[in-house]
Design a protein around this motif. Structure first.
Motif, mmCIF file in Angstrom:
data_model
loop_
_atom_site.group_PDB
_atom_site.id
_atom_site.type_symbol
_atom_site.label_atom_id
_atom_site.label_comp_id
_atom_site.label_asym_id
_atom_site.label_seq_id
_atom_site.Cartn_x
_atom_site.Cartn_y
_atom_site.Cartn_z
ATOM 1 N N GLU A 16 -80.756 40.017 -69.201
ATOM 2 C CA GLU A 16 -80.415 38.805 -68.444
ATOM 3 C C GLU A 16 -79.405 39.039 -67.336
ATOM 4 O O GLU A 16 -79.311 38.262 -66.400
ATOM 5 C CB GLU A 16 -79.890 37.722 -69.398
ATOM 6 N N ARG A 17 -78.643 40.109 -67.438
ATOM 7 C CA ARG A 17 -77.671 40.366 -66.364
ATOM 8 C C ARG A 17 -78.407 40.670 -65.073
ATOM 9 O O ARG A 17 -79.309 41.466 -65.035
ATOM 10 C CB ARG A 17 -76.754 41.559 -66.706
ATOM 11 N N ARG A 18 -78.052 39.986 -64.032
ATOM 12 C CA ARG A 18 -78.553 40.278 -62.697
ATOM 13 C C ARG A 18 -77.362 40.285 -61.746
ATOM 14 O O ARG A 18 -76.331 39.676 -62.018
ATOM 15 C CB ARG A 18 -79.545 39.175 -62.227
ATOM 16 N N SER A 19 -77.538 40.967 -60.629
ATOM 17 C CA SER A 19 -76.519 40.874 -59.590
ATOM 18 C C SER A 19 -76.718 39.525 -58.910
ATOM 19 O O SER A 19 -77.759 39.281 -58.312
ATOM 20 C CB SER A 19 -76.686 42.006 -58.588
ATOM 21 N N VAL A 20 -75.733 38.654 -59.044
ATOM 22 C CA VAL A 20 -75.862 37.292 -58.528
ATOM 23 C C VAL A 20 -74.982 37.139 -57.296
ATOM 24 O O VAL A 20 -73.801 37.493 -57.314
ATOM 25 C CB VAL A 20 -75.474 36.259 -59.613
ATOM 26 N N ARG A 21 -75.570 36.668 -56.221
ATOM 27 C CA ARG A 21 -74.840 36.640 -54.927
ATOM 28 C C ARG A 21 -74.291 35.267 -54.556
ATOM 29 O O ARG A 21 -73.523 35.160 -53.606
ATOM 30 C CB ARG A 21 -75.739 37.150 -53.806
ATOM 31 N N ILE A 22 -74.696 34.227 -55.277
ATOM 32 C CA ILE A 22 -74.127 32.904 -54.973
ATOM 33 C C ILE A 22 -73.643 32.276 -56.279
ATOM 34 O O ILE A 22 -74.422 32.130 -57.237
ATOM 35 C CB ILE A 22 -75.160 31.969 -54.287
ATOM 36 N N PHE A 23 -72.366 31.934 -56.292
ATOM 37 C CA PHE A 23 -71.779 31.372 -57.508
ATOM 38 C C PHE A 23 -71.520 29.880 -57.363
ATOM 39 O O PHE A 23 -71.188 29.395 -56.276
ATOM 40 C CB PHE A 23 -70.482 32.114 -57.839
ATOM 41 N N ASP A 24 -71.652 29.201 -58.494
ATOM 42 C CA ASP A 24 -71.433 27.753 -58.568
ATOM 43 C C ASP A 24 -69.971 27.424 -58.240
ATOM 44 O O ASP A 24 -69.054 28.076 -58.738
ATOM 45 C CB ASP A 24 -71.775 27.315 -60.003
ATOM 46 N N GLN A 25 -69.781 26.403 -57.395
ATOM 47 C CA GLN A 25 -68.420 26.014 -56.996
ATOM 48 C C GLN A 25 -67.931 24.804 -57.783
ATOM 49 O O GLN A 25 -66.766 24.411 -57.682
ATOM 50 C CB GLN A 25 -68.375 25.666 -55.499
ATOM 51 N N GLU A 26 -68.857 24.186 -58.530
ATOM 52 C CA GLU A 26 -68.533 22.886 -59.141
ATOM 53 C C GLU A 26 -67.978 23.013 -60.565
ATOM 54 O O GLU A 26 -66.894 22.513 -60.852
ATOM 55 C CB GLU A 26 -69.786 21.982 -59.181
#
Ligand SMILES: Cc1cc2nc3c(=O)[nH]c(=O)nc-3n(C[C@H](O)[C@H](O)[C@H](O)COP(=O)(O)O)c2cc1C
Length: 243
Positions: A16-26
């Motif tokens: 399930e680990r992926r390199s994630v480039r946009i993170f939640d700000q909320e």
């Protein structure tokens, strides 16, 4: 049965680990998880147990968060990260880290000094200084010594200054990986980055000349659009060989 459950848990995390480039700000981000996962990361294997690494936490509230994100070439994985972790190699700290190992060993064996202590004394007191000391022409000298010794028996060939540098980075990267899996286990996502201006990052963090940035890791809760496409890997047969 219990072993099986643990196995499934670990492999789920890996998958399930992926390199994630946009993170939640909320949604709230638990910065304590970063601390907890770094404390797990330092349990990673590392060369000679010298722990020639440091981890700089830069939460979203830090005055350094925006400047460092900019130095990560404004990558979204940095600008949207709720916290950045800068993984730093400290090859220059070898003397104090070897001494720490030595005093730990002396303390451990103080009531029963023997062969093990002698071996450790020789390792940290003799071999490690030989490998890590820096003198003019020392790198090439070590290489020649290793080559001469190799004529009679198997010998480690990676003894030059650049080999030591690679070794220190290997250990730092293993800790970084442990950190990223731990973050996934905490329900968070990460993105390792090597796209940054290392000279300026070092300056901002007040790091000495001999230190190096191994990688910078963006952390947060990933958004679906932060995963850029399906995961691609080469076929197993191209990379895994049974000989
Ligand atoms: C040492 C290293 C440096 C990386 N640098 C960047 C980077 O600067 N920017 C980025 O978006 N991804 C970076 N990545 C992420 C890789 O692109 C990513 O791991 C690879 O495409 C595989 O995707 P996955 O991690 O989702 O499985 C880096 C990964 C590693 C291990």
């Amino acid at each position: 049965m219990k072993e099986n459950i643990q196995e499934i848990g670990f492999f789920d995390i890996v998958k399930e680990r992926r390199s994630v480039r946009i993170f939640d700000q909320e949604t709230p981000f638990d910065h304590q998880s970063v601390q907890k996962c770094l404390e797990a990361a330092i349990l990673a294997p590392n060369s000679s147990n010298m722990q020639l690494w440091e981890f700089y936490r830069i939460p979203e509230t830090s005055a350094l968060k925006n400047p460092i994100s900019r130095l990560c070439m404004n990558q979204k994985a940095a600008t949207t990260a709720r916290e950045l972790v800068v993984v730093v190699t400290r090859r220059d700290k070898w003397k104090s880290r070897a001494a720490a190992n030595l005093s730990y060993i002396r303390e451990t064996y103080k009531n029963s000094p023997g062969k093990k202590q002698k071996q450790a004394e020789a390792y940290y007191g003799n071999l490690v200084p030989k490998l890590y000391s820096k003198y003019p022409l020392w790198s090439i000298t070590k290489q020649v010594i290793a080559w001469v010794m190799s004529l009679k028996r198997p010998m480690v060939r990676e003894v030059t200054e650049s080999d030591v540098r690679v070794s220190v980075h290997k250990s730092a990267a293993l800790a970084a990986m442990t950190f990223m899996y731990a973050m996934k286990a905490e329900g968070y996502d990460t993105c390792p980055m090597e796209g940054f201006d290392s000279v300026r990052v070092k300056k901002l963090l007040n790091l000495p000349k001999d230190s190096e940035i191994n990688m910078i890791i963006g952390c947060g809760k990933g958004l679906p659009e932060g995963v850029y496409g399906k995961r691609f890997r080469l076929p197993n047969e191209e990379v895994i060989f049974k000989v």
